[in-house]
Motif scaffolding. Structure first.
Motif, PDB file in Angstrom:
ATOM      1  N   ILE A 356       0.805  -1.234   0.000  1.00 28.89           N
ATOM      2  CA  ILE A 356       0.000   0.000   0.000  1.00 28.89           C
ATOM      3  C   ILE A 356       0.834   1.279   0.000  1.00 28.89           C
ATOM      4  N   ALA A 357       2.166   1.166   0.167  1.00 31.53           N
ATOM      5  CA  ALA A 357       2.996   2.373   0.302  1.00 31.53           C
ATOM      6  C   ALA A 357       2.834   3.311  -0.889  1.00 31.53           C
ATOM      7  N   GLY A 358       2.875   2.764  -2.098  1.00 28.43           N
ATOM      8  CA  GLY A 358       2.777   3.603  -3.286  1.00 28.43           C
ATOM      9  C   GLY A 358       1.464   4.354  -3.368  1.00 28.43           C
ATOM     10  N   GLU A 364      -3.965   8.263  -2.103  1.00 23.63           N
ATOM     11  CA  GLU A 364      -5.148   7.421  -1.918  1.00 23.63           C
ATOM     12  C   GLU A 364      -5.281   7.089  -0.425  1.00 23.63           C
ATOM     13  N   LEU A 365      -6.062   7.884   0.281  1.00 28.62           N
ATOM     14  CA  LEU A 365      -6.126   7.796   1.740  1.00 28.62           C
ATOM     15  C   LEU A 365      -7.518   7.354   2.189  1.00 28.62           C
ATOM     16  N   SER A 366      -7.714   6.052   2.267  1.00 28.18           N
ATOM     17  CA  SER A 366      -9.024   5.534   2.656  1.00 28.18           C
ATOM     18  C   SER A 366      -9.019   5.083   4.108  1.00 28.18           C
ATOM     19  N   ASP A 367     -10.178   5.153   4.747  1.00 29.73           N
ATOM     20  CA  ASP A 367     -10.304   4.706   6.135  1.00 29.73           C
ATOM     21  C   ASP A 367     -10.042   3.211   6.266  1.00 29.73           C
ATOM     22  N   GLU A 368     -10.340   2.477   5.202  1.00 24.15           N
ATOM     23  CA  GLU A 368     -10.120   1.032   5.228  1.00 24.15           C
ATOM     24  C   GLU A 368      -8.642   0.706   5.432  1.00 24.15           C
ATOM     25  N   VAL A 369      -7.773   1.484   4.765  1.00 21.41           N
ATOM     26  CA  VAL A 369      -6.330   1.265   4.899  1.00 21.41           C
ATOM     27  C   VAL A 369      -5.884   1.576   6.321  1.00 21.41           C
ATOM     28  N   VAL A 370      -6.388   2.671   6.891  1.00 16.64           N
ATOM     29  CA  VAL A 370      -6.055   3.024   8.273  1.00 16.64           C
ATOM     30  C   VAL A 370      -6.437   1.886   9.214  1.00 16.64           C
ATOM     31  N   HIS A 371      -7.589   1.304   8.991  1.00 15.46           N
ATOM     32  CA  HIS A 371      -8.061   0.203   9.850  1.00 15.46           C
ATOM     33  C   HIS A 371      -7.087  -0.965   9.804  1.00 15.46           C
ATOM     34  N   VAL A 372      -6.588  -1.311   8.614  1.00 16.53           N
ATOM     35  CA  VAL A 372      -5.672  -2.448   8.499  1.00 16.53           C
ATOM     36  C   VAL A 372      -4.313  -2.108   9.113  1.00 16.53           C
ATOM     37  N   ILE A 373      -3.853  -0.856   8.920  1.00 15.68           N
ATOM     38  CA  ILE A 373      -2.598  -0.433   9.551  1.00 15.68           C
ATOM     39  C   ILE A 373      -2.698  -0.584  11.065  1.00 15.68           C
ATOM     40  N   GLU A 374      -3.852  -0.174  11.626  1.00 16.17           N
ATOM     41  CA  GLU A 374      -4.048  -0.274  13.069  1.00 16.17           C
ATOM     42  C   GLU A 374      -4.106  -1.736  13.522  1.00 16.17           C
ATOM     43  N   MET A 375      -4.674  -2.600  12.706  1.00 14.40           N
ATOM     44  CA  MET A 375      -4.735  -4.019  13.038  1.00 14.40           C
ATOM     45  C   MET A 375      -3.322  -4.602  13.134  1.00 14.40           C
ATOM     46  N   GLN A 442       4.968   5.532   9.680  1.00 17.45           N
ATOM     47  CA  GLN A 442       5.267   6.378   8.523  1.00 17.45           C
ATOM     48  C   GLN A 442       4.044   6.501   7.612  1.00 17.45           C
ATOM     49  N   LEU A 443       3.402   5.375   7.361  1.00 13.18           N
ATOM     50  CA  LEU A 443       2.232   5.386   6.482  1.00 13.18           C
ATOM     51  C   LEU A 443       1.045   6.064   7.158  1.00 13.18           C
TER      52      LEU A 443
END
Length: 551
Positions: A356-358, A364-375, A442-443
């Motif tokens: 997802i780094a790229g 592309e800043l979705s809440d779904e990505v934040v949720h997985v980062i937090e997991m 970082q992400l």
């Protein structure tokens, strides 16, 4: 005839002494003037200049080399090399000298005879610790059958080793700073387009470069890109690009943004100008054929700032990708984690962050990505806590290890080695876990809002890394424990090897920690405060940028 000495031919000891202060030279002078085997005390230079010792460093060096000749029985009148004298001192003390590893031998001598690992001692207290070590080494080097010069020479070499280590550390820091402050110009001899602000300060430099046949490091530019693609409108102002477009060939260029460029102010003033200069010089090669309308649009739209910011984003992406690849290899290199779930958590988080780094850095800043980062952060925290428990347990096991339990001391040494190797492995896994957490942060930091969460996590990661550093309480306690355990070890070689292994571990911790701190500090920088020039290669097809590669 020019009789000026070539500085590269100056023997090591003279170089070190020539860089030293009066205070740093004082312990060495005290040693030489207190032994009847040195004539420094009756040297005219000493009588005239002491205590301004830095005014007669050659005479101090002469005496050290003279003691070295006597101790090593050099009869041909030549100076024994510093490396040879350090190796001979190790042999005199019954320590194994590693061929070709002068710094390692110096570190072994210093750490073996100081009360704790030298780098864990506060800088203002290190000289006092070295003074005690010098006395111990002088006694250890004394021998009924050995040369009488050995005690004074040993104490002198220890001070020089300490000074050399200090200067080498300073040189490494200075080199790092120098590398961070300049970027070499691109290869080739073509002209460069330099876009400057109204005061003449370059803010963007574009130059055609030689064809690259390597695919390493190139990243495709999306058609939807709104940063780097803004350069497309001015590319044809660089000689050779327009011709390449006409014949439909590929083209390669390099773009540089100087360190600390205040692009916001430049764009605000709207004073962008274009000139042609020879690469790497201030020599003008002609006027840039820039379309005034395009250049005005470049200033008014803030495109220069966007381009530089996009370059910084590409730099972050390249750094993250490189570091993720490094940590992935490190995980694979660990033969087998004691618990397979740890490995799964690490590899799972690393693969996801790489995936997802790229897209995150491109906006592309979705809440779904934040949720997985937090997991992944939650799972990594669990691994970190389990590793901390295992490190404490392994340290306790080392504490209860006793020499008298073994029939022969060889078994005790083997048991110490095994305990030390187990701790080394756990620290290695802990650093991998912290690096993975740092990449997740970082992400996360790219996403807007959540400032309190970001700050709390940043401080937690920092605190976790700081706790591992050689200057921290945990490392100092481990050092003291190992020194306590080797007190009963009769072999100086075995004692030095255990401390050499510890030193290698602490060096790895320092290096890995520095990488983590660097990644935590640079991700939040904007282009106006970035202290490094940004240099990026561009791959151009039909006048359009299709790929980029950071230098």
């Amino acid at each position: 005839m020019d009789t000026t000495a070539n500085v590269t031919d100056i023997p090591v000891i003279y170089k070190i002494l020539g860089m030293s202060s009066d205070e740093q030279l004082a312990p060495l002078v005290d040693t030489l003037t207190q032994t009847p085997l040195s004539i420094l005390k009756i040297c005219r230079a000493y009588e005239r200049h002491a205590p301004d010792h830095s005014r007669y460093t050659d005479q101090i060096g002469d005496e050290v080399y003279r003691l070295g000749q006597k101790a090593l029985n050099v009869t041909d009148g030549s100076r024994p090399s510093y490396q040879r004298m350090i190796g001979a001192l190790c042999k005199q003390l019954g320590l194994p000298a590693q061929d070709g590893d002068l710094a390692g031998n110096e570190t072994t001598l210093l750490n073996l005879f100081t009360s704790q690992r030298l780098s864990s001692i506060a800088a203002d207290k290190q000289q006092a610790a070295v003074n005690e070590a010098r006395q111990a080494v002088a006694e250890g080097a004394r021998s009924f059958f050995g040369a009488a010069e050995w005690p004074a020479l040993a104490a002198s070499l220890m001070q020089i080793a300490f000074l050399r280590g200090t200067y080498n550390e300073f040189a490494r820091a200075s080199k790092g700073g120098k590398e961070a402050s300049s970027t070499p110009p691109p290869d080739g001899h073509s002209d460069a387009l330099v876009i400057s602000n109204d005061s003449g300060t370059p803010i963007l430099t574009l130059a055609q470069i030689s064809f690259s046949d390597s695919d390493d490091g190139w990243r495709k530019v999306s058609k939807d890109d709104t940063g780097i693609s803004r350069l497309n409108s001015v590319l044809q102002a660089v000689p050779g690009v327009a011709t390449a477009v006409e014949v439909g060939t590929s083209n390669y260029m390099n773009v540089i943004v100087p360190a600390g460029t205040e692009l916001v102010e430049s764009v605000k003033h709207g004073g962008l100008i274009g000139t042609l200069r020879k690469i790497g010089t201030s020599e003008f090669a002609g006027a840039a054929k820039l379309d005034i309308g395009k250049l005005s649009a470049l200033a008014a739209s803030g495109a220069a700032l966007n381009i530089a910011s996009a370059m910084l984003a590409q730099k972050h992406l390249a750094d993250i990708s490189e570091n993720l690849s490094d940590i992935k290899e490190a995980v694979e290199d660990v033969a087998a984690f004691q618990k397979n779930e740890r490995r799964s958590v690490l590899t799972g988080s690393i693969c996801y962050y790489e995936q997802i780094a790229g897209s995150v850095l491109s906006g592309e800043l979705s809440d779904e990505v934040v949720h997985v980062i937090e997991m992944h952060e939650t799972k990594l925290l669990e691994v970190q806590n389990h590793l901390a428990i295992d490190i404490r347990s392994q340290t306790e096991a080392l504490k209860i290890l006793k020499d008298e339990e073994w029939v022969r001391q060889g078994k005790y040494i083997k048991a110490l080695d095994e305990q030390q190797a187990a701790l080394d492995k756990l620290y290695h896994e802990m650093l991998l876990c912290l690096r993975a957490r740092a990449f997740g942060w970082q992400l996360l930091s790219v996403f807007p809002g959540r400032e309190k969460r970001k700050e709390d996590r940043l401080q937690d990661i920092r605190a976790s890394v700081l706790a591992l550093l050689p200057q921290g309480e945990v490392a100092i306690a481990l050092d003291q424990l190992l020194r306590e355990k080797i007190k009963t070890v009769t072999s100086a070689a075995d004692r030095s090897q255990i401390l050499r292994n510890e030193n290698a571990l602490m060096n790895r911790i320092s290096a890995q920690s520095a990488m983590i701190f660097d990644s935590l500090e640079t991700i939040g920088m904007d282009i106006s405060t970035h202290d490094r020039p940004l240099s990026m290669d561009l791959k151009i097809q039909d006048g359009i940028i299709i790929a980029t590669r950071m230098r």
